[in-house]
Design an enzyme around this catalytic site. Structure first.
Site, PDB file in Angstrom:
ATOM      1  N   TYR A 164       0.632  -1.120  -0.162  1.00  0.00           N
ATOM      2  CA  TYR A 164       0.141  -0.155   0.119  1.00  0.00           C
ATOM      3  C   TYR A 164       0.734   1.066   0.016  1.00  0.00           C
ATOM      4  CZ  TYR A 164      -3.869  -2.975   0.633  1.00  0.00           C
ATOM      5  OH  TYR A 164      -4.862  -3.959   0.496  1.00  0.00           O
ATOM      6  N   LYS A 234       2.371 -15.177   4.939  1.00  0.00           N
ATOM      7  CA  LYS A 234       3.122 -16.178   4.095  1.00  0.00           C
ATOM      8  C   LYS A 234       4.534 -16.023   4.130  1.00  0.00           C
ATOM      9  CE  LYS A 234       1.266 -18.760   0.239  1.00  0.00           C
ATOM     10  NZ  LYS A 234       1.016 -19.988   0.777  1.00  0.00           N
ATOM     11  N   ASP A 281      -3.132 -18.800   3.667  1.00  0.00           N
ATOM     12  CA  ASP A 281      -4.156 -19.508   3.317  1.00  0.00           C
ATOM     13  C   ASP A 281      -4.711 -20.582   4.182  1.00  0.00           C
ATOM     14  OD1 ASP A 281      -1.295 -20.241   2.906  1.00  0.00           O
ATOM     15  OD2 ASP A 281      -1.642 -21.714   1.258  1.00  0.00           O
ATOM     16  N   ASP A 305      -6.272  -6.801   4.631  1.00  0.00           N
ATOM     17  CA  ASP A 305      -7.547  -6.442   3.871  1.00  0.00           C
ATOM     18  C   ASP A 305      -8.314  -7.773   3.410  1.00  0.00           C
ATOM     19  OD1 ASP A 305      -9.200  -4.853   2.053  1.00  0.00           O
ATOM     20  OD2 ASP A 305      -7.438  -4.252   0.855  1.00  0.00           O
TER      21      ASP A 305
END
Ligand code: NAI
Length: 421
Positions: A164, A234, A281, A305
């Site tokens: 971002y 991750k 995930d 997000d």
């Protein structure tokens, strides 16, 4: 509405109100008559924001009588600022928000094709709101999963780092060519990884920014008796960023403030919480299958997000979830949905997200009883099957009876419930 300074061409500061102050240790001191600025917002903002003020005033009056009162000041931004011949984010709006320390806003639109930075991004950066906090819980509304009462999780999304930061090089530009050349010639990266037509987005993540965010989440967990904290990323793929984030979070657990309180193995006892490393995930899957596993999720900006929207969807969507952007003392609460232009002006918008954000703001001020009474009243009105058309139609789809209310009738119903609780 009484004790609200609506915009009359210049900022009018209520003489009876006092400013919240920021202490050297970044805590805040809240007077009994705080000045709280608000941004009405675009689209459905003018319909939902007054309902939040109505409900928050009713809660403060119910709990504290005349001994506490909020002095609301409207500050302009977005469409309303433009209509008044000002910039979409006027300087004096930012100044008053900063001076007031705590504020609340409706949704602000980013006009397509007009360019310019997102107003939300300007706001976040101006007061360094580095943590976006979204408590997701169920209040009886229509939801897409069985037993939605299992969902009670607060998502801490880092708000000042990650992709971002908009360090980007579009494909086939001089910038992309320069960065590509540097990586290939100076850093030994292969042409396979960086073909000639590549676009590049940089993902920065720093120890300082991560640790201040993690500390805030740990304090929240300990103060609120939350036991199971997932630190999500991750890290197996992005070792230098998301992997580092997870390691830094575990380092924070070793700091004097948290040692023995934030534990990494075993069952957390009284006054303790346990942290777990969870791959993104896996987290997304677990939220759907076993949402009751974790009480708090700490994560980076981009993962936050995705995760906060998925968590919100489990309880019916972002329209039922409040949000706070918090920095060192400074805080801006806001509805989580957008401007919903397709339904603006029809009195059918659901005002719950901003009303619950108002409750979250009261908790932040230390006025917890007033915040709690809002949650109770909302729950009670929803459980009577009453709500805006989105809520009523959801109930009907589930075969339940429902009473459809306009946005302002729904606000009235919640405010009246507070008076009669
Ligand atoms: P949106 O949330 O405005 O609308 C998506 C869908 O949800 C629409 O069908 C809308 O009618 C419905 N919806 C949203 N809020 C609702 C409510 N309270 N009650 C009933 N239905 C509701 O998302 P969209 O269309 O992607 O964004 C519109 C604008 O809002 C854009 O300019 C975007 O930049 C801005 N936005 C601002 C945010 C903020 O200020 N924090 C957050 C998200 C979007």
């Amino acid at each position: 509405m009484e004790n609200v300074c609506w915009w009359k061409g210049k900022l009018e500061i209520p003489k009876e109100g006092s400013f919240i102050t920021l202490n050297p240790d970044k805590s805040i001191t809240v007077p009994n008559n705080p000045i709280i600025p608000f941004i009405v917002g675009d689209g459905i903002g003018p319909e939902i924001t007054p309902e939040m003020i109505k409900v928050v005033n009713a809660a403060v009056e119910k709990v504290y009588g005349n001994s506490k009162k909020i002095y609301w000041v409207e500050v302009l931004a977005g469409d309303k600022a433009e209509e008044n011949g000002l910039d979409r984010m006027p300087k004096e709006t930012l100044e008053l928000l900063k001076q007031s320390i705590v504020s609340i806003k409706g949704p602000l639109g980013t006009p397509v094709g007009k360019g310019g930075k997102s107003l939300n991004a300007i706001l976040r950066q101006s007061m360094d709101f580095y943590s976006a906090i979204r408590p997701v819980f169920y209040m009886g509304q229509p939801s897409p999963i069985p037993n939605p009462e299992r969902v009670n999780v607060t998502v801490f999304r880092e708000n000042s780092d990650d992709v971002y930061m908009a360090i980007e090089y579009m494909p086939k530009t001089e910038g992309a060519a320069k960065v590509r050349k540097f990586f290939i010639e100076e850093m030994g990266v292969s042409e396979y990884a960086l073909p000639e037509d590549v676009g590049i987005t940089v993902k920065p993540m720093s120890e300082y920014k991560t640790k201040r965010h993690v500390r805030k989440a740990f304090r929240y967990a300990l103060e609120n008796g939350k036991k199971h904290i997932a630190v999500v990323g991750k890290g197996n793929i992005m070792k230098a960023t998301e992997g580092a984030f997870i390691n830094w979070a575990f380092e924070v657990a070793e700091e004097d403030e948290f040692k023995g309180k934030i534990i990494t193995e075993g069952e957390p006892g009284e006054g303790q919480a346990r942290i777990y490393k969870v791959i993104t995930d896996q987290m997304l899957m677990q939220l759907v299958l076993k949402p009751e596993y974790y009480d708090v999720i700490i994560t980076q900006n981009l993962n936050g997000d995705y995760i906060s929207d998925l968590a919100s969807a489990l309880v019916g969507g972002p329209g039922y979830v409040p949000s706070g952007n918090i920095g060192d003392g400074y805080a801006l609460f806001e509805s989580t949905h957008g401007t919903a232009n397709d339904i603006a002006g029809k009195q059918i918008a659901n005002p719950l997200s901003i009303i619950l954000s108002g409750a979250m703001m009261l908790e932040y001020l230390g006025w917890k009883e007033a915040g709690n009474i809002i949650y109770q009243a909302v729950k009670s009105v929803i459980n009577e099957g009453k709500g805006t058309p989105d809520i009523a139609s959801g109930f009907r789809k589930m075969g339940k009876e429902a009473t459809e209310l306009s946005t302002s009738q729904f606000g009235d119903e919640i405010a009246n419930k507070i008076k009669n609780l």
